[in-house]
Design a protein around this motif. Sequence first.
Motif, short mmCIF file in Angstrom:
data_model
loop_
_atom_site.label_atom_id
_atom_site.label_comp_id
_atom_site.label_asym_id
_atom_site.label_seq_id
_atom_site.Cartn_x
_atom_site.Cartn_y
_atom_site.Cartn_z
N LEU A 207 -40.30 -153.68 -15.88
CA LEU A 207 -40.51 -155.10 -17.00
C LEU A 207 -41.05 -155.84 -15.75
O LEU A 207 -41.67 -156.67 -15.97
CB LEU A 207 -39.52 -155.76 -17.50
N GLY A 208 -40.19 -155.54 -14.55
CA GLY A 208 -41.38 -156.56 -13.70
C GLY A 208 -42.40 -156.09 -12.42
O GLY A 208 -42.65 -156.59 -11.51
N GLY A 209 -42.38 -155.01 -12.48
CA GLY A 209 -43.14 -153.67 -12.15
C GLY A 209 -42.62 -153.07 -10.31
O GLY A 209 -43.50 -153.22 -9.95
N LEU A 210 -40.43 -152.77 -10.65
CA LEU A 210 -40.50 -153.18 -9.38
C LEU A 210 -40.04 -151.35 -9.65
O LEU A 210 -39.53 -150.76 -8.54
CB LEU A 210 -39.54 -153.63 -9.31
N ASP A 211 -40.68 -150.57 -10.87
CA ASP A 211 -39.73 -148.99 -10.67
C ASP A 211 -40.54 -148.45 -9.93
O ASP A 211 -39.98 -147.45 -8.82
CB ASP A 211 -40.05 -149.14 -12.33
N ARG A 212 -41.98 -148.50 -8.85
CA ARG A 212 -42.49 -147.47 -8.90
C ARG A 212 -42.27 -148.22 -7.19
O ARG A 212 -42.51 -146.87 -6.57
CB ARG A 212 -44.31 -148.31 -8.48
N PHE A 213 -41.09 -148.38 -6.51
CA PHE A 213 -40.19 -148.70 -5.25
C PHE A 213 -39.68 -147.91 -5.39
O PHE A 213 -39.31 -147.30 -4.16
CB PHE A 213 -39.99 -149.83 -4.92
N PHE A 214 -38.93 -147.06 -5.86
CA PHE A 214 -37.83 -146.55 -6.32
C PHE A 214 -37.66 -144.99 -6.66
O PHE A 214 -37.37 -144.59 -8.60
CB PHE A 214 -36.58 -147.02 -6.97
N PRO A 215 -38.81 -144.61 -6.01
CA PRO A 215 -38.73 -142.67 -7.07
C PRO A 215 -37.29 -142.05 -6.64
O PRO A 215 -37.33 -141.11 -7.58
CB PRO A 215 -39.28 -142.02 -5.98
N PHE A 216 -35.79 -142.69 -6.72
CA PHE A 216 -34.71 -141.55 -6.73
C PHE A 216 -33.60 -142.48 -6.25
O PHE A 216 -33.94 -143.94 -6.55
CB PHE A 216 -34.82 -140.57 -5.54
N GLY A 217 -32.45 -142.06 -6.66
CA GLY A 217 -31.17 -142.97 -6.98
C GLY A 217 -30.08 -142.04 -7.26
O GLY A 217 -30.13 -140.85 -7.43
N GLY A 218 -29.27 -142.98 -7.35
CA GLY A 218 -27.66 -142.34 -7.81
C GLY A 218 -27.48 -143.40 -8.67
O GLY A 218 -27.73 -144.42 -8.74
N PHE A 219 -27.39 -143.00 -10.57
CA PHE A 219 -27.31 -143.67 -11.43
C PHE A 219 -26.04 -143.65 -12.16
O PHE A 219 -25.21 -142.16 -12.33
CB PHE A 219 -28.12 -143.26 -12.42
N GLY A 220 -25.41 -144.58 -12.94
CA GLY A 220 -24.06 -144.57 -13.43
C GLY A 220 -24.35 -142.94 -14.50
O GLY A 220 -23.03 -142.44 -14.92
N SER A 221 -25.11 -142.57 -15.30
CA SER A 221 -25.65 -141.32 -15.61
C SER A 221 -25.62 -139.85 -14.74
O SER A 221 -25.11 -138.89 -15.71
CB SER A 221 -27.20 -140.86 -17.02
N ASP A 222 -25.35 -140.08 -13.60
CA ASP A 222 -24.92 -139.35 -12.74
C ASP A 222 -23.85 -138.81 -12.31
O ASP A 222 -23.24 -137.96 -12.23
CB ASP A 222 -25.25 -139.10 -11.25
N ASP A 223 -22.86 -139.85 -12.58
CA ASP A 223 -21.43 -139.89 -12.18
C ASP A 223 -21.20 -141.64 -12.88
O ASP A 223 -21.64 -142.74 -12.29
CB ASP A 223 -21.43 -139.69 -10.37
N GLY A 224 -19.68 -141.05 -13.10
CA GLY A 224 -19.02 -143.09 -13.78
C GLY A 224 -18.49 -143.36 -12.27
O GLY A 224 -17.97 -144.18 -12.74
N ASP A 225 -17.98 -143.23 -11.41
CA ASP A 225 -17.76 -143.18 -10.44
C ASP A 225 -18.61 -143.94 -8.94
O ASP A 225 -19.25 -143.40 -8.79
CB ASP A 225 -16.85 -142.27 -9.78
#
Length: 171
Positions: A107-125
């Motif tokens: 929504l803010g055009g910021l997604d292009r800066f973050f090609p990877f990550g650790g997400f809640g869908s990877d692990d709830g911890d």
Amino acid sequence: QAFSRAFEDVFGEADAFCGETFIGRTDPGVLHATVVRLRGDRPTDAEEARFYEHYLGHLEHELATTDRYRVLPGVPTILEGLAARPDCVLGLVTGNVRRGAYMKLALGGLDRFFPFGGFGSDDGDRPSLTRIAAERAADAAGGPVDAVVLGDSPLDAAAARANGLPIVLVA
């Protein structure tokens, strides 16, 4: 609002998150704790899948109609500068499920800066998803990295400490 609407759709309980804080918590953590609080057991895999399907639909609508979303001044400039550095890789550590996180950033055009990550869908911890993000940073960089966590909650700090990573907390 999207989380509450999805919860009501799937579990039949309105306003299930009144008084709950989402700050520093993961989407699965909030969902599981709420189901346990209300009915005494965890959601089934099928319930959880239905919940996230509803949540992402409601989130898409919320983002399309919100007038409260804003990107803070200077953030795009800082991200552009960091992304341009050959010695820097940018990734996310967020309790949001992956698709939800990228919907919010887009929504803010910021997604292009973050090609990877650790997400809640990877692990709830939270510490585990912080470790996952650090591993993905090393993969993206092609070798070991000196990761630094930027966070905004005590839970972010605890997750960074659990992984032996330095943290910068922002208000």
